[in-house]
Design a protein around this motif. Structure first.
Motif, PDB file in Angstrom:
ATOM      1  N   GLU A   7      29.185  31.822  -1.256  1.00 57.12           N
ATOM      2  CA  GLU A   7      30.341  31.857  -2.155  1.00 57.12           C
ATOM      3  C   GLU A   7      30.191  33.015  -3.141  1.00 57.12           C
ATOM      4  N   GLY A   8      31.233  33.821  -3.257  1.00 58.84           N
ATOM      5  CA  GLY A   8      31.200  34.953  -4.168  1.00 58.84           C
ATOM      6  C   GLY A   8      30.525  36.188  -3.592  1.00 58.84           C
ATOM      7  N   GLU A   9      29.958  36.065  -2.410  1.00 54.30           N
ATOM      8  CA  GLU A   9      29.300  37.194  -1.764  1.00 54.30           C
ATOM      9  C   GLU A   9      30.243  37.805  -0.733  1.00 54.30           C
ATOM     10  N   ALA A  10      29.903  38.945  -0.242  1.00 51.87           N
ATOM     11  CA  ALA A  10      30.668  39.628   0.780  1.00 51.87           C
ATOM     12  C   ALA A  10      29.715  40.512   1.568  1.00 51.87           C
ATOM     13  N   VAL A  11      30.109  40.826   2.788  1.00 51.27           N
ATOM     14  CA  VAL A  11      29.281  41.691   3.627  1.00 51.27           C
ATOM     15  C   VAL A  11      30.130  42.832   4.176  1.00 51.27           C
ATOM     16  N   SER A  12      29.459  43.838   4.605  1.00 50.82           N
ATOM     17  CA  SER A  12      30.127  44.965   5.227  1.00 50.82           C
ATOM     18  C   SER A  12      30.784  44.514   6.533  1.00 50.82           C
ATOM     19  N   PRO A  13      31.964  45.041   6.841  1.00 52.41           N
ATOM     20  CA  PRO A  13      32.583  44.725   8.128  1.00 52.41           C
ATOM     21  C   PRO A  13      31.788  45.293   9.300  1.00 52.41           C
ATOM     22  N   PHE A  14      30.787  46.111   8.998  1.00 55.02           N
ATOM     23  CA  PHE A  14      29.947  46.721  10.032  1.00 55.02           C
ATOM     24  C   PHE A  14      28.574  46.063  10.120  1.00 55.02           C
TER      25      PHE A  14
END
Length: 146
Positions: free
Chosen positions: A10-17
């Motif tokens: 939650e609140g994190e995100a990752v590169s689409p790659f």
């Protein structure tokens, strides 16, 4: 739940790659390619484009639904935001949630160029491969329950 279930905290995100993470690698290959092509162009437009949720295991999806039932007070109310594992396109790898408001806005404007469409009016971050590249997106459903 962990990364093997497609969890992005939650609140994190990752590169689409981030092709080493199941949340990305278990996406439908056509969806992943379209999302990555859109991300390249968005990044070229200086848009911070990230994935907040991609593929999810059935167990992870069920845990999200269970939490939503508690939060919203009923299965019916929760169903406007979270579907069962049998219904969720995240479980089949056919949906991706994009992060940062500017990326959602960019993708809402340009997503159809890649075949990507916002499918729910109440979730500006939820995109599916719902048209041919350059086609017209179908009318949005009001929410996940339809």
């Amino acid at each position: 739940m962990g990364a093997a279930d497609g969890l992005i905290e939650e609140g994190e995100a990752v590169s689409p790659f981030a092709d080493d993470l199941p949340a990305i690698t278990n996406l439908d290959p056509d969806l992943r390619a379209a999302m990555q092509n859109a991300a390249r162009d968005a990044i070229a437009d200086e848009i911070d484009f990230v994935v907040t949720s991609g593929w999810r295991s059935a167990a992870y999806q069920q845990s999200l639904l269970d939490a939503a039932v508690i939060e919203y007070g009923s299965l019916e109310a929760a169903g406007e935001f979270v579907l069962s594992p049998e219904q969720s396109r995240h479980v089949t790898g056919e949906a991706v949630d994009i992060g940062r408001t500017d990326a959602d806005s960019w993708l809402s404007q340009h997503g159809a160029d890649y075949g990507l469409c916002q499918t729910y009016a109440n979730e500006m971050w939820h995109f599916e491969l719902a048209t041919e590249p350059g086609g017209d997106c179908p009318e949005q459903l009001p929410n996940a329950a339809g």
